[in-house]
Design a protein around this motif. Structure first.
Motif, PDB file in Angstrom:
ATOM      1  N   LYS A  54       0.849  -1.185   0.000  1.00 24.18           N
ATOM      2  CA  LYS A  54       0.000   0.000   0.000  1.00 24.18           C
ATOM      3  C   LYS A  54       0.882   1.232   0.000  1.00 24.18           C
ATOM      4  O   LYS A  54       2.105   1.140   0.050  1.00 24.18           O
ATOM      5  CB  LYS A  54      -0.939   0.000   1.207  1.00 24.18           C
ATOM      6  N   GLY A  55       0.288   2.392  -0.029  1.00 25.28           N
ATOM      7  CA  GLY A  55       1.052   3.622  -0.018  1.00 25.28           C
ATOM      8  C   GLY A  55       1.793   3.833   1.292  1.00 25.28           C
ATOM      9  O   GLY A  55       1.589   3.125   2.280  1.00 25.28           O
ATOM     10  N   HIS A  81      12.423   5.442   1.486  1.00 24.90           N
ATOM     11  CA  HIS A  81      11.391   6.218   0.801  1.00 24.90           C
ATOM     12  C   HIS A  81      10.603   7.055   1.804  1.00 24.90           C
ATOM     13  O   HIS A  81      10.295   8.224   1.556  1.00 24.90           O
ATOM     14  CB  HIS A  81      10.444   5.285   0.052  1.00 24.90           C
ATOM     15  N   THR A  82      10.287   6.470   2.965  1.00 24.90           N
ATOM     16  CA  THR A  82       9.562   7.194   4.004  1.00 24.90           C
ATOM     17  C   THR A  82      10.354   8.411   4.464  1.00 24.90           C
ATOM     18  O   THR A  82       9.808   9.512   4.607  1.00 24.90           O
ATOM     19  CB  THR A  82       9.281   6.275   5.210  1.00 24.90           C
ATOM     20  N   ALA A  83      11.655   8.220   4.697  1.00 27.18           N
ATOM     21  CA  ALA A  83      12.508   9.309   5.171  1.00 27.18           C
ATOM     22  C   ALA A  83      12.592  10.431   4.139  1.00 27.18           C
ATOM     23  O   ALA A  83      12.437  11.619   4.476  1.00 27.18           O
ATOM     24  CB  ALA A  83      13.895   8.772   5.501  1.00 27.18           C
ATOM     25  N   GLY A  94       9.163  -0.773  -9.602  1.00 23.24           N
ATOM     26  CA  GLY A  94       9.600  -0.403 -10.938  1.00 23.24           C
ATOM     27  C   GLY A  94       9.343   1.070 -11.200  1.00 23.24           C
ATOM     28  O   GLY A  94       8.638   1.741 -10.437  1.00 23.24           O
ATOM     29  N   LYS A  95       9.908   1.575 -12.290  1.00 22.03           N
ATOM     30  CA  LYS A  95       9.810   2.993 -12.617  1.00 22.03           C
ATOM     31  C   LYS A  95       8.369   3.469 -12.693  1.00 22.03           C
ATOM     32  O   LYS A  95       8.040   4.584 -12.275  1.00 22.03           O
ATOM     33  CB  LYS A  95      10.530   3.259 -13.948  1.00 22.03           C
ATOM     34  N   TYR A  96       7.490   2.637 -13.216  1.00 22.07           N
ATOM     35  CA  TYR A  96       6.088   3.024 -13.359  1.00 22.07           C
ATOM     36  C   TYR A  96       5.207   2.374 -12.291  1.00 22.07           C
ATOM     37  O   TYR A  96       3.986   2.400 -12.398  1.00 22.07           O
ATOM     38  CB  TYR A  96       5.600   2.651 -14.760  1.00 22.07           C
ATOM     39  N   LEU A  97       5.851   1.834 -11.282  1.00 23.92           N
ATOM     40  CA  LEU A  97       5.131   1.203 -10.176  1.00 23.92           C
ATOM     41  C   LEU A  97       5.661   1.717  -8.838  1.00 23.92           C
ATOM     42  O   LEU A  97       5.928   0.955  -7.910  1.00 23.92           O
ATOM     43  CB  LEU A  97       5.268  -0.316 -10.245  1.00 23.92           C
ATOM     44  N   GLN A  98       5.816   3.038  -8.754  1.00 27.15           N
ATOM     45  CA  GLN A  98       6.266   3.640  -7.508  1.00 27.15           C
ATOM     46  C   GLN A  98       5.157   3.592  -6.465  1.00 27.15           C
ATOM     47  O   GLN A  98       3.974   3.678  -6.797  1.00 27.15           O
ATOM     48  CB  GLN A  98       6.665   5.102  -7.734  1.00 27.15           C
ATOM     49  N   ILE A  99       5.572   3.475  -5.200  1.00 21.81           N
ATOM     50  CA  ILE A  99       4.591   3.573  -4.125  1.00 21.81           C
ATOM     51  C   ILE A  99       4.276   5.052  -3.891  1.00 21.81           C
ATOM     52  O   ILE A  99       5.063   5.942  -4.222  1.00 21.81           O
ATOM     53  CB  ILE A  99       5.096   2.923  -2.830  1.00 21.81           C
ATOM     54  N   VAL A 140      14.372   2.310  -9.213  1.00 23.46           N
ATOM     55  CA  VAL A 140      13.715   2.814  -8.004  1.00 23.46           C
ATOM     56  C   VAL A 140      14.591   2.569  -6.777  1.00 23.46           C
ATOM     57  O   VAL A 140      14.099   2.535  -5.648  1.00 23.46           O
ATOM     58  CB  VAL A 140      12.327   2.158  -7.791  1.00 23.46           C
ATOM     59  N   ASN A 141      15.894   2.416  -6.994  1.00 21.13           N
ATOM     60  CA  ASN A 141      16.775   2.103  -5.882  1.00 21.13           C
ATOM     61  C   ASN A 141      17.789   3.213  -5.612  1.00 21.13           C
ATOM     62  O   ASN A 141      17.614   4.364  -6.049  1.00 21.13           O
ATOM     63  CB  ASN A 141      17.461   0.747  -6.098  1.00 21.13           C
TER      64      ASN A 141
END
Length: 328
Positions: free
Chosen positions: A100-101, A145-147, A174-179, A221-222
């Motif tokens: 989830k987000g 990502h949270t930080a 993935g590039k088009y599957l970001q949270i 995405v890394n």
């Protein structure tokens, strides 16, 4: 502490040996303090603290764990950093295997940050005081990502951060599957972040463990993209021969660590490398003692593991550098 010894006449031959101690535990005794709903004031979520026991005033760093992980899996890294004079705060987010987000964790991290002013002094040993004018925020994997999201304004805090650290950060599959929130823009230096940033990546993070599991830190995405989108000053180290979860304690459950490609070498070397780089960065940014960071940038071979690549960009010179072309 960093020192340089044996410098010969530069007109003939220059031989300089640099030494840093950050890859071994520091001299301060450390205590680990679990904080939960029985504490007054009560934290918004459970927290694990690693703090120096000796009386003094210390900067604070908060570490956000990765997806479906526990804060105590990072205890060795937390204790190593704390032994150099930093109070480490590790919140425990709600665990859910459902993708989830990131909104809930961002809000929780903001609430923990605001708890620090009243809550942190109440749980530390007598004579140990937090310096809340100097706070670093770090996150591993999805916690990275949270930080970054919190610093980018997707959450609000009363206290201000002075430094940001991404430990093999991941922003999706993935590039088009970001949270959500989708923070990666794929434009160089696009992050609206003015504080110093450290990104530590893993060389094996974007490799599959086997045909059953996808990479734990997928390409695009890394760590590489996170660093590319940082503004100077920013620093980038990749532990070439280790994987996404190799910085966790050895007693982390195998059913978790088996999902990610891992290195074949001693995991303690990975933990000491990660913790040592963080110590050098925090000393430079929060304590204005940059000797250790300079030494590691100049000679990455001093680390227990292979670091490649090693890069940084400085605000005074907007260009990339590695250890062969040092900007310090």
């Amino acid at each position: 502490m960093a020192t340089s010894v044996q410098i010969m006449n530069p007109s003939t031959e220059v031989l300089e040996t640099a030494v840093t101690t950050v890859f071994e535990p520091g001299k301060l005794a450390v205590e680990v303090i679990p904080v939960d709903h029985d504490t007054n004031p009560t934290p918004p979520i459970p927290i694990l603290i690693a703090s120096p026991q000796d009386a003094g005033t210390y900067p604070v760093a908060m570490l956000l764990h990765g997806f479906c992980l526990q804060n105590h899996f990072y205890e060795q890294v937390l204790k190593h950093i704390a032994s150099f004079g930093f109070i480490m705060v590790a919140p425990q987010f709600h665990i859910s295997i459902m993708a989830k987000g990131d909104t809930e964790d961002i809000a929780a991290a903001a609430e923990v940050t605001d708890w620090l002013a009243k809550g942190l002094p109440s749980v530390l040993s007598k004579g140990v005081e937090p310096n809340l004018s100097k706070i670093a925020l770090a996150g591993h994997s999805r916690g990275g990502h949270t930080a970054f999201s919190l610093v980018l304004g997707h959450g609000k805090t009363n206290l201000k951060f002075s430094a940001l650290i991404g430990l093999d950060p991941v922003a999706g599959t993935g590039k088009y599957l970001q949270i959500s929130p989708k923070i990666l823009t794929y434009e160089p230096s696009s992050f609206d972040i003015t504080m110093p940033v450290l990104v530590i990546g893993t060389g094996l993070g974007e490799e599959k463990k086997n045909i059953l599991f996808p990479p734990c830190a997928p390409k695009d995405v890394n760590h590489r993209e996170f660093y590319n989108e940082c503004k100077a000053p920013c620093y980038y180290f990749v532990t070439k021969d280790y994987g996404h979860l190799d910085m966790l304690d050895d007693d982390a459950p195998k059913f978790m660590t088996c999902m990610c490609k891992d290195g074949n070498n001693c995991k303690d070397m990975m933990r000491r490398t990660v913790a040592g780089i963080i110590v050098a960065f925090l000393k430079a940014v929060l304590n204005e003692e940059d000797g250790d960071l300079r030494v590691i940038l100049k000679d990455p071979k001093l680390a227990p593991t292979t670091l490649d690549p090693v890069e940084h960009r400085l605000a005074s010179a907007e260009r990339s550098s590695n250890h062969k072309d040092l900007l310090i």
